[in-house]
Scaffold this active site. Sequence first.
Site, PDB file in Angstrom:
ATOM      1  CD  GLU A  51      32.052  36.861  29.653  1.00  0.00           C
ATOM      2  OE1 GLU A  51      31.701  35.747  29.240  1.00  0.00           O
ATOM      3  OE2 GLU A  51      33.141  37.069  30.239  1.00  0.00           O
ATOM      4  CB  SER A  64      46.742  42.657  32.219  1.00  0.00           C
ATOM      5  OG  SER A  64      46.177  43.950  32.240  1.00  0.00           O
ATOM      6  CE  LYS A  68      39.876  39.697  30.077  1.00  0.00           C
ATOM      7  NZ  LYS A  68      39.327  39.368  31.409  1.00  0.00           N
TER       8      LYS A  68
END
Lengths: 402, 276
Positions: free
Chosen positions: A117, A384, A95
Site C-alpha cells: 500500500e 525521517s 522507508k
Amino acid sequence: MSAKDKYNQPDARGYFGDFGGQFIPETLMPAVQELSEAFDKFVGDPEFMEEFDKDLAHYVGRPSPLYHAERWSRMLGGAQVYLKREDLNHTGAHKINHAVGQILLAKRMGKTRIIAETGAGQHGVATATVCARLGLECVVYMGAKDVERQAANVYRMKLLGAKVVPVTSGSQTLKDSINATLRDWVTNVDNTFYLLGTVCGPHPYPKMVRTFQSIIGREARRQILDQTGKLPDALVACVGGGSNAMGLFSEFIDDKGVKIYGVEAGGLGVESGRHAARFSDGRKGVLQGNRTHIMCDDAGQIIESHSVSAGLDYPGVGPEHALLHEIGRAEYPYATDDEALQAFHDLTLYEGIIPALESSHALAYVTKLAPTMNPDQSIIVNLSGRGDKDMHTVAAIDGMTL
Amino acid sequence: MNALKTTVESKRIDVCFARLQSEGRKGLIPYVTAGDPGPEATVPLLHAMVEAGADIIELGIPFSDPVADGPVIELAHQRAVSQGVTLADVLLMVAEFRKKDNVTPIALMGYLNPIEIMGYENFARRAAQAGVDALLAVDIPPEDAKTLLDPLYKEGLETVFLVSPNTVDERIESICSVAGGYIYYVSLKGVTGAGNLDISEVQSRVEHIKSFTSLPVCVGFGIRDGASASAISKTADAVIVGTALVKELATHENDHAAGCAAVAARLAEMRTAMDQ
C-alpha cells in the site's frame, strides 16, 4: 536493571499490553502465521542479518549522519538539536530500511510477487525500488486521490517497473489502499508477500517493521555518545503509523532519563475535527489487523483523518505507540499544518536542509521543546525524510504553481 | 425468567437444522447488509427472503472498512454507512423483524470495531433482547475471542466462525472448540464475490471439517445461482449466498420493491434447484 524489568514487547502473540494482536479474517490467518514463523526464523539467523546489514551499508548508504544543527539550536535558545539524517538514505526517507529487510525475507520465503500500500508514495517507491533490484513483480495500491496528488511518485514507481493500482473505494486514501492490499493478499496468498509500510497491521508487522527500523536508534545512540559523551535528554519523531519513531525510540525505552515525544498531525487543529491526532482525540478500537488508538465515531465507523502531509494522514497508529502512551513512557503531542509548514521553512532557511512535511511536524514540536531546556542538554530529532517530494504541496500553499 | 427465555431462543438455529434434516433438505442462508440500499428496505427484505425459502439470515453490520469483502459487498457497506446506519439501528431492525417472525434465525455478520465501541456486554445484552441468534465477527480470531464470547454465551448467543481452504488442522480444532450454531466454510481463497469454485475440493474439505465437529458446516463464497447452490448443497448442510443478492439490490438501488423482488426470485431459483 534485571532482565525481568527490561521492556520486552510484544508477547509471543503480538500483544503490546492490550494493543496489537491479529484481528484479521481467517482467510488471512495462515499467511500471517507463515510470515510470523519466517520472521522469527530469519531474524535469529546471523547470515540473514549480515546480508541485511550489508544492503543497508552499500545500497541504502548507512549509517546516516547525526548532524548537530548548531545555528538552529542557537536560534531556538535552549537544548542542542541533533538531526538523524534519514533523509539522506537512498530514495530519501527511512522507508527503505524496512523495505530492504522485508524483501530479503520475501526472497527467503520463496515469494515471487510483492504487493504494498502507499499513501504519499514514499513506501510505494521504496518497495518498487527493492523489487526492481531483485527482479520481483511489484503491485502497489494507492488511493485514487493520492494518485492524483502525487503524480511524480506514481511515475517513479512505474519507471521502477511497478504496477500502480488506483483504489477508488472509501476515502480513496491510505486507509483504503491498505484494505485493497489486504484483499489482494487474501486472494493471492500462495505466491504473494505483503510488504507493509509501517508498524501497524496484524502481528508480526509492528514487531518486524520496528526490528528493521531499529538501525536508526542503534546508530543514533552510538553517534550521540561519540559526539556528546552522554545519552540525549529527549527524542522527537513524527508519528503517522509510527515506523520512523519506533525505529528511533526502540533503542532508548529502558533509558528512563531520555524523554520520548511522538508528534502527531494536528491538521487544521484538533478542535476542528480535521486532524490525525489519535491520542489527543481518538479512542481504543480495532482497525486493519490490530487493536490501537483510532479515530472513529460513536457507532465505530472510522473517521477520515486530515493532514497537510500524506504520510501522517491515517486514522490508526502503531499498537506499540498506544502502549507507550498508556504506560506513560512516551508523550504524544501534535503539531498543526501551519506549525509544520513554519518549521519546514525554518530548517530550510537556517540549516540548508529541506525536510519532508512529515518530519516537519517533529521539528515544529522541537521549536516548543528546545527553549524549555538548557544549552547543555540535547534532543535527537528523526529527520525521517527529505522534502523534495513536497515541493508542489508547499508551493501551492504559498500560491505558486510549479 | 431470563434463563427460560434464553433457552428457548438460543435454540432457533438448532431447531432450524433439525427441521431441515427431518425434511431431507439443505439450508439456504442469504446474506444482505443491513441498511442497504436504504434503512427502510431491510425489514421487508428479510421477510421476503424468508418467504422465498431462506432458512437462516445473515445480516451484515455496516462498517466503513470491510476488508474481507469484495467490491460488491463493500459498496453495500458504503451505501448503508453513508445513510448513517449504525449497529444500534441494525438491532432495532432485528427487533422489528421479530414482531412477525419468531422462528427464522438471524446471525449478525460484521467487523469487530462497532461491537468493541458499543462494548461487548452491552452488545450481547441488546442483541439478545432484539432477537439475534448468533454473531459472526469476521476479524476476531478464536484465540482472542474469549472476552467477546463470554458475554455472548451468557446471553445465549451463538458464535459462528470462518474456516478457510488453507486453515490447518490445529486451527480447525481450536475454531471448532469455540464455535456455535454452525461453521462457515469459505469455499475459496479471496474476498466475498470471488469466482472459480472447485466443487470436489469443497466436498473433501467439508467432510474433513466434519471430522472435527458435530456442528452443521455451511458453505459460502462463490455461490451465485441455482446450479452452484445445488452442487454445493450435495455436500454442505447449507449454502450461503451474499454477493449475488447484494448485486440485485445495487441494480435496483432506487426501487426497493424491485430489488426485494429480484432477491426473492434469485433465492427461489436456488431453493428450487436445491430441493430437486
